[in-house]
Enzyme design. Structure first.
Site, PDB file in Angstrom:
ATOM      1  N   HIS A 174       0.796  -1.237   0.000  1.00  0.00           N
ATOM      2  CA  HIS A 174       0.000   0.000   0.000  1.00  0.00           C
ATOM      3  C   HIS A 174       0.834   1.296   0.000  1.00  0.00           C
ATOM      4  O   HIS A 174       0.763   2.107  -0.925  1.00  0.00           O
ATOM      5  CB  HIS A 174      -0.903   0.030   1.239  1.00  0.00           C
ATOM      6  CG  HIS A 174      -1.728  -1.193   1.453  1.00  0.00           C
ATOM      7  ND1 HIS A 174      -2.883  -1.437   0.767  1.00  0.00           N
ATOM      8  CD2 HIS A 174      -1.571  -2.249   2.295  1.00  0.00           C
ATOM      9  CE1 HIS A 174      -3.426  -2.584   1.187  1.00  0.00           C
ATOM     10  NE2 HIS A 174      -2.636  -3.088   2.108  1.00  0.00           N
TER      11      HIS A 174
HETATM   12  C1  BDR Z   1      -3.090   0.538   5.329  1.00  0.00           C
HETATM   13  O1  BDR Z   1      -3.269   0.007   6.631  1.00  0.00           O
HETATM   14  C2  BDR Z   1      -2.044  -0.407   7.175  1.00  0.00           C
HETATM   15  O2  BDR Z   1      -2.149  -1.693   7.662  1.00  0.00           O
HETATM   16  C3  BDR Z   1      -1.013  -0.279   6.082  1.00  0.00           C
HETATM   17  O3  BDR Z   1       0.206   0.176   6.630  1.00  0.00           O
HETATM   18  C4  BDR Z   1      -1.604   0.723   5.126  1.00  0.00           C
HETATM   19  O4  BDR Z   1      -1.259   2.042   5.475  1.00  0.00           O
HETATM   20  C5  BDR Z   1      -3.745  -0.387   4.319  1.00  0.00           C
HETATM   21  O5  BDR Z   1      -5.094  -0.506   4.583  1.00  0.00           O
END
Ligand code: BDR
Ligand code: CA
Length: 313
Positions: free
Chosen positions: A243
């Site tokens: 992400h």
């Molecule tokens: C987001 O949530 C976190 O677990 C990750 O770091 C990312 O920023 C994805 O949904």
């Protein structure tokens, strides 16, 4: 080269946050003015420490790291150890950091830096719940027009949610903060799950990091191997979504992404859909467009950029 773009990264590391930090620290087009930690994937005492561990892994103990909000604005903190492990950075064996945590609160750092810097010169890159950014906006609204842009990872629309059927983790954890940010009038670029679910850490992409053989690159491979196992089981894919580095990659190579300007509003009233980002993709409401919402990514180009940059560390 033109002057480096000045950014502040607000983050809750998190393996994918860590890779985003490494990408920024490896890229001469960016000047990381500071890192602000927030509670999210794991509690604040771990996210601020993890941010310092990553600066040291990159050989950048000169970067100031600040601790911010210990909990969301209204709701109780929800964490994600099931994804990131107990430390938030499970995978590689990284030493405890020796660089100090800054004494100033992250929200003070954000407000003071934005008030002192030339207007329009600093970009914010939130990679976690938006608590610190919203608190800074509430504390000193005059920072809003001084922020060049906010480029953030959060939300999802066509993909739905990853934490509830409707909500993505960062927005779900602090929907009230997200609401403040989306209503702020600051230019926003949003990297939702619709993009990040296409940026998969496949076995061959992880192997490319490991093959670089340097300490940071091998640590990246170890982080991703730990991080992806949860989502591989959940989605049945080869690799998990990477992400947060999408935010930094957009600053470096925006052509890797495509999307459009939309109105986005955040649900804060319904328990069922709490934290949903309601994207008016088809402009059916005529409401003011407050965010550029990304929907697609050149995933091979993204991983090529990441591999090349991590190899520079
Ligand atoms: C987001 O949530 C976190 O677990 C990750 O770091 C990312 O920023 C994805 O949904
Ligand atoms: Ca994150």
């Amino acid at each position: 080269m033109a002057d480096a773009r000045r950014i502040i990264i607000d983050t809750d590391p998190g393996q994918d946050d860590a890779v985003a930090l490494l990408l920024a620290l490896a890229s001469p087009e960016l000047e990381v003015v500071g890192i602000t930690a927030v509670a999210g994937n794991v509690p604040l005492s771990l996210t601020e420490r993890n941010a310092r561990k990553i600066c040291e892994l990159a050989g950048r103990s000169d970067i100031p790291v600040f601790a911010g909000a210990i909990r969301p604005m209204v709701r109780d903190l929800v964490t994600a150890e099931q994804v990131h492990g107990k430390s938030g950075l499970d995978g590689p064996d990284l030493p405890e950091p020796s660089m100090p945590l800054q004494q100033r609160h992250a929200v003070d750092f954000l407000v003071e830096t934005l008030m002192e810097a030339e207007a329009g010169s600093v970009t914010l890159c939130p990679l976690g719940p938006l608590t610190n950014v919203a608190l800074a906006l509430v504390r000193e609204p005059r920072i809003a027009p001084r922020i060049r842009e906010i480029v953030m990872m959060g939300g999802g629309f066509f993909e739905g949610g990853n934490t509830t059927p409707a909500a993505e983790f960062n927005i779900f954890v602090d929907p009230h903060a997200a609401d403040v940010v989306f209503r702020s009038g600051i230019p926003l670029v949003m990297m939702p799950l619709d993009v990040t679910h296409k940026a998969l850490t496949t076995a061959s992409r992880v192997a490319a990091f490991r093959d670089l053989g340097t300490r940071p690159a091998v640590a990246v491979a170890e982080m991703l191997e730990f991080f992806e196992r949860f989502d591989e089981r959940k989605y049945g894919t080869d690799g998990g979504p990477l992400h947060d580095p999408c935010v930094v990659a957009w600053l470096l190579k925006p052509d890797l992404f495509s999307g459009r300007a939309c109105n986005v509003m955040v649900e804060t009233g319904s328990e069922l859909t709490m934290g949903m980002t309601v994207v008016d993709w088809w402009d059916v409401t005529g409401r003011e467009k407050n965010a550029t919402v990304m929907r697609d990514i050149d995933a091979d180009g993204f991983f090529a950029l990441l591999t090349e940059r991590i190899g520079r560390l």
